[in-house]
Design a protein around this motif. Structure first.
Motif, PDB file in Angstrom:
ATOM      1  N   THR A 101       0.694  -1.009  -0.122  1.00  0.00           N
ATOM      2  CA  THR A 101       0.064   0.028   0.057  1.00  0.00           C
ATOM      3  C   THR A 101       0.979   1.235  -0.019  1.00  0.00           C
ATOM      4  O   THR A 101       0.130   2.454  -0.057  1.00  0.00           O
ATOM      5  CB  THR A 101      -0.706   0.227   1.353  1.00  0.00           C
ATOM      6  OG1 THR A 101      -0.274  -0.060   2.435  1.00  0.00           O
ATOM      7  CG2 THR A 101      -2.031  -1.138   1.153  1.00  0.00           C
ATOM      8  N   GLU A 103      -6.687   7.522  -0.178  1.00  0.00           N
ATOM      9  CA  GLU A 103      -7.959   7.066  -0.129  1.00  0.00           C
ATOM     10  C   GLU A 103      -8.143   5.643  -0.853  1.00  0.00           C
ATOM     11  O   GLU A 103      -9.108   5.022  -0.894  1.00  0.00           O
ATOM     12  CB  GLU A 103      -8.851   8.147  -0.892  1.00  0.00           C
ATOM     13  CG  GLU A 103      -8.745   7.917  -2.399  1.00  0.00           C
ATOM     14  CD  GLU A 103      -7.459   8.915  -2.979  1.00  0.00           C
ATOM     15  OE1 GLU A 103      -6.485   9.327  -2.133  1.00  0.00           O
ATOM     16  OE2 GLU A 103      -7.562   9.296  -4.150  1.00  0.00           O
ATOM     17  N   VAL A 135      -5.937   3.058  -0.030  1.00  0.00           N
ATOM     18  CA  VAL A 135      -5.340   2.025   0.759  1.00  0.00           C
ATOM     19  C   VAL A 135      -6.083   1.025   1.254  1.00  0.00           C
ATOM     20  O   VAL A 135      -5.996  -0.240   1.347  1.00  0.00           O
ATOM     21  CB  VAL A 135      -4.446   2.616   2.003  1.00  0.00           C
ATOM     22  CG1 VAL A 135      -3.945   1.770   3.077  1.00  0.00           C
ATOM     23  CG2 VAL A 135      -3.149   3.648   1.483  1.00  0.00           C
ATOM     24  N   ASN A 136      -7.364   1.664   1.609  1.00  0.00           N
ATOM     25  CA  ASN A 136      -8.284   0.712   2.310  1.00  0.00           C
ATOM     26  C   ASN A 136      -8.917  -0.503   1.460  1.00  0.00           C
ATOM     27  O   ASN A 136      -8.842  -1.623   2.089  1.00  0.00           O
ATOM     28  CB  ASN A 136      -9.599   1.406   2.963  1.00  0.00           C
ATOM     29  CG  ASN A 136      -9.214   1.924   4.524  1.00  0.00           C
ATOM     30  OD1 ASN A 136      -8.226   1.316   4.954  1.00  0.00           O
ATOM     31  ND2 ASN A 136      -9.777   2.976   5.164  1.00  0.00           N
ATOM     32  N   GLU A 137      -9.088  -0.137   0.332  1.00  0.00           N
ATOM     33  CA  GLU A 137      -9.668  -1.126  -0.565  1.00  0.00           C
ATOM     34  C   GLU A 137      -8.589  -2.111  -0.756  1.00  0.00           C
ATOM     35  O   GLU A 137      -9.141  -3.528  -0.906  1.00  0.00           O
ATOM     36  CB  GLU A 137     -10.172  -0.725  -2.124  1.00  0.00           C
ATOM     37  CG  GLU A 137      -9.012   0.200  -2.898  1.00  0.00           C
ATOM     38  CD  GLU A 137      -9.087   0.811  -3.958  1.00  0.00           C
ATOM     39  OE1 GLU A 137     -10.097   1.600  -3.851  1.00  0.00           O
ATOM     40  OE2 GLU A 137      -8.831   0.386  -5.298  1.00  0.00           O
ATOM     41  N   LEU A 150      -6.225  -3.128   1.699  1.00  0.00           N
ATOM     42  CA  LEU A 150      -6.358  -3.731   2.781  1.00  0.00           C
ATOM     43  C   LEU A 150      -7.415  -4.696   2.959  1.00  0.00           C
ATOM     44  O   LEU A 150      -7.200  -5.818   3.629  1.00  0.00           O
ATOM     45  CB  LEU A 150      -6.111  -2.579   4.066  1.00  0.00           C
ATOM     46  CG  LEU A 150      -4.629  -1.972   4.016  1.00  0.00           C
ATOM     47  CD1 LEU A 150      -4.952  -0.834   5.358  1.00  0.00           C
ATOM     48  CD2 LEU A 150      -3.776  -2.990   4.104  1.00  0.00           C
ATOM     49  N   GLU A 151      -8.660  -4.307   2.578  1.00  0.00           N
ATOM     50  CA  GLU A 151      -9.861  -5.084   2.731  1.00  0.00           C
ATOM     51  C   GLU A 151      -9.717  -6.479   2.031  1.00  0.00           C
ATOM     52  O   GLU A 151      -9.974  -7.625   2.638  1.00  0.00           O
ATOM     53  CB  GLU A 151     -10.930  -4.391   2.374  1.00  0.00           C
ATOM     54  CG  GLU A 151     -11.636  -3.415   3.468  1.00  0.00           C
ATOM     55  CD  GLU A 151     -12.623  -2.472   2.679  1.00  0.00           C
ATOM     56  OE1 GLU A 151     -13.234  -2.805   1.753  1.00  0.00           O
ATOM     57  OE2 GLU A 151     -12.928  -1.368   3.476  1.00  0.00           O
ATOM     58  N   GLU A 169       1.263  -0.667   7.616  1.00  0.00           N
ATOM     59  CA  GLU A 169       0.075  -0.393   8.145  1.00  0.00           C
ATOM     60  C   GLU A 169      -0.077  -1.163   9.686  1.00  0.00           C
ATOM     61  O   GLU A 169      -0.499  -2.117   9.512  1.00  0.00           O
ATOM     62  CB  GLU A 169      -1.135  -0.998   7.133  1.00  0.00           C
ATOM     63  CG  GLU A 169      -1.013  -0.235   5.790  1.00  0.00           C
ATOM     64  CD  GLU A 169      -1.451   1.190   5.819  1.00  0.00           C
ATOM     65  OE1 GLU A 169      -2.291   1.480   7.006  1.00  0.00           O
ATOM     66  OE2 GLU A 169      -0.986   1.739   5.150  1.00  0.00           O
ATOM     67  N   PHE A 177      -3.679  -3.014  10.265  1.00  0.00           N
ATOM     68  CA  PHE A 177      -3.734  -4.325   9.597  1.00  0.00           C
ATOM     69  C   PHE A 177      -2.972  -5.183  10.497  1.00  0.00           C
ATOM     70  O   PHE A 177      -3.501  -6.305  10.704  1.00  0.00           O
ATOM     71  CB  PHE A 177      -3.146  -4.388   8.071  1.00  0.00           C
ATOM     72  CG  PHE A 177      -2.923  -5.393   7.461  1.00  0.00           C
ATOM     73  CD1 PHE A 177      -3.926  -5.988   6.817  1.00  0.00           C
ATOM     74  CD2 PHE A 177      -1.837  -6.044   7.307  1.00  0.00           C
ATOM     75  CE1 PHE A 177      -4.052  -7.337   6.175  1.00  0.00           C
ATOM     76  CE2 PHE A 177      -1.746  -7.278   6.617  1.00  0.00           C
ATOM     77  CZ  PHE A 177      -2.774  -7.988   6.170  1.00  0.00           C
ATOM     78  N   SER A 223      -5.104  -6.093  13.201  1.00  0.00           N
ATOM     79  CA  SER A 223      -6.149  -7.101  13.131  1.00  0.00           C
ATOM     80  C   SER A 223      -5.972  -8.372  12.656  1.00  0.00           C
ATOM     81  O   SER A 223      -6.853  -9.381  12.912  1.00  0.00           O
ATOM     82  CB  SER A 223      -7.289  -6.208  12.239  1.00  0.00           C
ATOM     83  OG  SER A 223      -6.758  -5.831  10.763  1.00  0.00           O
ATOM     84  N   THR A 240       1.246   8.332  12.013  1.00  0.00           N
ATOM     85  CA  THR A 240      -0.004   7.959  11.302  1.00  0.00           C
ATOM     86  C   THR A 240      -1.262   8.286  11.912  1.00  0.00           C
ATOM     87  O   THR A 240      -2.710   8.193  11.958  1.00  0.00           O
ATOM     88  CB  THR A 240      -0.147   6.335  11.335  1.00  0.00           C
ATOM     89  OG1 THR A 240       0.185   5.620  12.771  1.00  0.00           O
ATOM     90  CG2 THR A 240       0.545   5.988  10.206  1.00  0.00           C
TER      91      THR A 240
END
Lengths: 270, 364
Positions: A184, A190, A192-194, A196-197, A215, A218, A221, A263
């Motif tokens: 990432t 904007e 990054v999340n897609e 990471l998901e 991250e 990440f 989790s 961050t």
């Protein structure tokens, strides 16, 4: 498992030890006179998710690039899926078939469509029938939520979309291990999340993953273990809970304070 | 697109002066310098074009004999008319001229067919192979009831096209291997490739041709002869391969390292990686210099006249030595210049179209 999602492996949900799929013993690597990796020992169990972090130049990218021999090591042993990586080209190609890699800069093939990017290796390397490879690729593109872009060229997609295609391309070879080299860091915030998901979904499905990333969300989790590397050594490794709340070495503490303050996670400075 | 109509009207770029007068002012007379330049060019055109037209068209002699030509002021196209078959086909037996004629048509047909990219993957190589074999049969004869014609009698356009095309068809794959060899990690392969490229690039083509025609026979045992045409062809292939190899290497150099790494990481073997990932991108990048080299090489075939082969230039020169038609140099050279130009222009237009076509769908 053509086209179907890999079944979650129950034992991977717990941190119960399984047969190691990667074994690294006493790994040393030099770039010229520069000692990048100074004696790494690491075992990765099947289904384990490992996040590797550390300051730039610490050797973390080099370490995972040694695992599919994009970089040659000079001393020590690397055994992946029972095959030792040496100069033997047959062994190298056998390992590369089982190990998928996602790069910082995506490295999609710009002259091929998204679908062709995902079917090239299965057809040419795995000798999969064309129709089967295409069907499997479409399932994967669906999974990374980009199926409608299958016939576009990479240059027509956004960075986040390209990286998701890159993940689908690696998965199309049905690898046993996935390596992520700062997946990432080259993305606009904007997007990054897609990405990471998708990676989190992959982790939930039980894929063995080694992820070089900054991250930390990440890592918290999904990681089973977080490795902190500095100056070519693994300084500390621990499950994320204790790694973030109770780092033992000073270098880890310093790194975490830098990373987390940048961050935006609230953190007291000394 | 979705903005309101009022907005889209206002957001149009400003329109420059309209009408032919506005165009003239904006493009030809904007400022003193440009106005003077425009006038100078106009004067140049006026003083060159009408006399040229008078010579080439109005006063020219299209049919008739040499005497009629000498009587007139204009160009003597009757000379071309008279010598056309010799210039185009050289000393090929007169009653068999349909054979080289057919060969030229085959060449043009193959060039045209090669433009269709849908044919590339599967059909291009077999098509050309079949075409070249058919042309060889037509030219040499000796089978299927065709009378045998030795290649010493060949000449003109088929020879020029043949030398250039066969040369490129063989040299291009060879140059790709040389370029890959030069980047190889195997010292022997790399050393040989570098030696080949540097040795041949360091020598003028004309000396390579002399070597092939004069020196090579000295090294061969007595009684063994290699056909003169074949020797020239080999010299051309060597020469073109070295130059093209460096062009191809330029393209390889421009491909980001990540492409190779991605191909490696997927487990593609060396030839799959090069053939499917690296070369398609590298060659698309170097289309302009490749075509540049192709065109230069096509015209360089005229150098074979120094070793006594009758290419297009040599047949034109020879036709001038007819005492009856002595002195019509301008017409002869203009005519073959037009032929060369037609082929080169076609080549260059096609390459530009190809570049645009390759870029249309992929924005790098």
């Amino acid at each position: 498992m053509a086209g179907s999602r890999p079944q979650p492996q129950p034992e991977s949900l717990m941190s119960e030890p399984a047969a190691p799929i990667i074994r690294i013993e006493g790994l040393h690597k030099w770039y010229g006179d520069y000692h990048v990796l100074c004696g790494i020992d690491l075992e990765v169990a099947k289904g384990e998710r490992i996040v590797i972090c550390g300051p730039s130049g610490s050797g973390k990218s080099t370490l995972i690039r040694c695992l599919n021999r994009l970089e040659e090591h000079q001393r020590g042993r690397i055994v992946v899926d029972g095959i030792e990586l040496t100069g033997n080209l047959r062994h190298i190609e056998a390992v590369r078939r089982e190990v998928g890699m996602v790069f910082q800069h995506f490295n999609l093939f710009p002259h091929l469509t998204v679908l062709e990017n995902c079917t090239l290796a299965p057809i040419r390397v795995r000798r999969q029938p064309v129709a089967e490879a295409k069907a499997a690729a479409r399932v994967l593109l669906e999974r990374v939520r980009i199926a409608e872009q299958a016939d576009k060229f990479p240059g027509q997609l956004s960075g986040g979309q390209q990286q998701r295609v890159a993940i689908a391309r690696a998965l199309a070879m049905k690898p046993k291990v996935m390596l992520f080299d700062e997946p990432t860091s080259a993305l606009d915030p904007e997007m990054v999340n897609e990405v990471l998901e998708v990676m989190i979904g992959l982790a939930r499905d039980g894929m063995t993953m080694l992820v070089v990333t900054h991250e930390m969300g990440f890592a918290k989790s999904v990681a089973d273990r977080v490795l902190f590397m500095d100056r070519g050594e693994v300084v500390e490794q621990a499950p994320p809970a204790s790694f973030f709340t109770n780092p033992r070495s000073e270098r880890t503490k310093l790194f975490l304070s830098q990373i987390l303050s940048h961050t935006g996670v609230p953190k007291n400075h000394g | 697109m979705t903005s309101s109509p009022v907005h889209s009207l206002q957001d149009r770029p400003p329109v420059p002066g309209v009408g032919p007068l506005g165009w003239l002012r904006a493009n030809l007379f904007n400022g003193w310098g440009n106005a003077l330049l425009t006038l100078a060019i106009l004067w140049g055109l006026v003083s060159v074009v009408p006399p040229l037209l008078r010579w080439g068209v109005f006063d020219s002699v299209v049919t008739g004999d040499a005497a009629a030509c000498r009587a007139g002021d204009g160009a003597c196209w009757a000379f071309i008319h008279e010598k056309l078959l010799f210039i185009l086909f050289g000393t090929y037996p007169h009653d068999q001229l349909w054979r080289p004629g057919l060969v030229v048509l085959l060449f043009i047909g193959l060039f045209t067919a090669s433009c269709d990219r849908r044919l590339w993957r599967r059909w291009l190589a077999p098509l050309w192979l079949a075409g070249i074999v058919a042309m060889g049969v037509l030219m040499w004869g000796g089978v299927f009831g065709l009378s045998a014609v030795e290649d010493g009698l060949w000449g003109g356009l088929p020879l020029t096209l043949g030398l250039a095309t066969v040369g490129l068809v063989v040299a291009f794959p060879l140059s790709i291997l040389l370029a890959l060899g030069r980047r190889s990690t195997l010292p022997l392969v790399r050393g040989l490739s570098v030696a080949w490229i540097e040795l041949i690039r360091g020598v003028p083509l004309i000396s390579l041709l002399f070597m092939a025609s004069v020196m090579l026979p000295l090294f061969l045992p007595a009684g063994v002869t290699v056909d003169k045409l074949l020797r020239a062809q080999v010299a051309f292939i060597l020469f073109a391969s070295a130059y093209l190899a460096e062009v191809v290497r330029g393209g390889l150099q421009a491909i980001a390292k990540g492409q190779e790494e991605a191909a490696d990481a997927l487990g593609l073997g060396y030839w799959q990686k090069m053939g499917r990932i690296i070369l398609p991108q590298a060659l698309a990048l170097v289309i302009p210099p490749l075509v540049n080299t192709f065109i230069g090489f096509f015209k360089d075939t005229s150098l074979v006249l120094v070793i006594g082969l009758f290419d297009l230039l040599r047949t034109a020169k020879t036709s001038l030595s007819d005492p009856l038609w002595h002195g019509f140099y301008r017409e002869a050279y203009l005519f073959i210049a037009l032929i060369y130009f037609a082929f080169c222009f076609f080549f260059s237009r096609y390459s530009r179209w190809l570049e645009a076509d390759l870029n249309r769908s992929r924005n790098h």
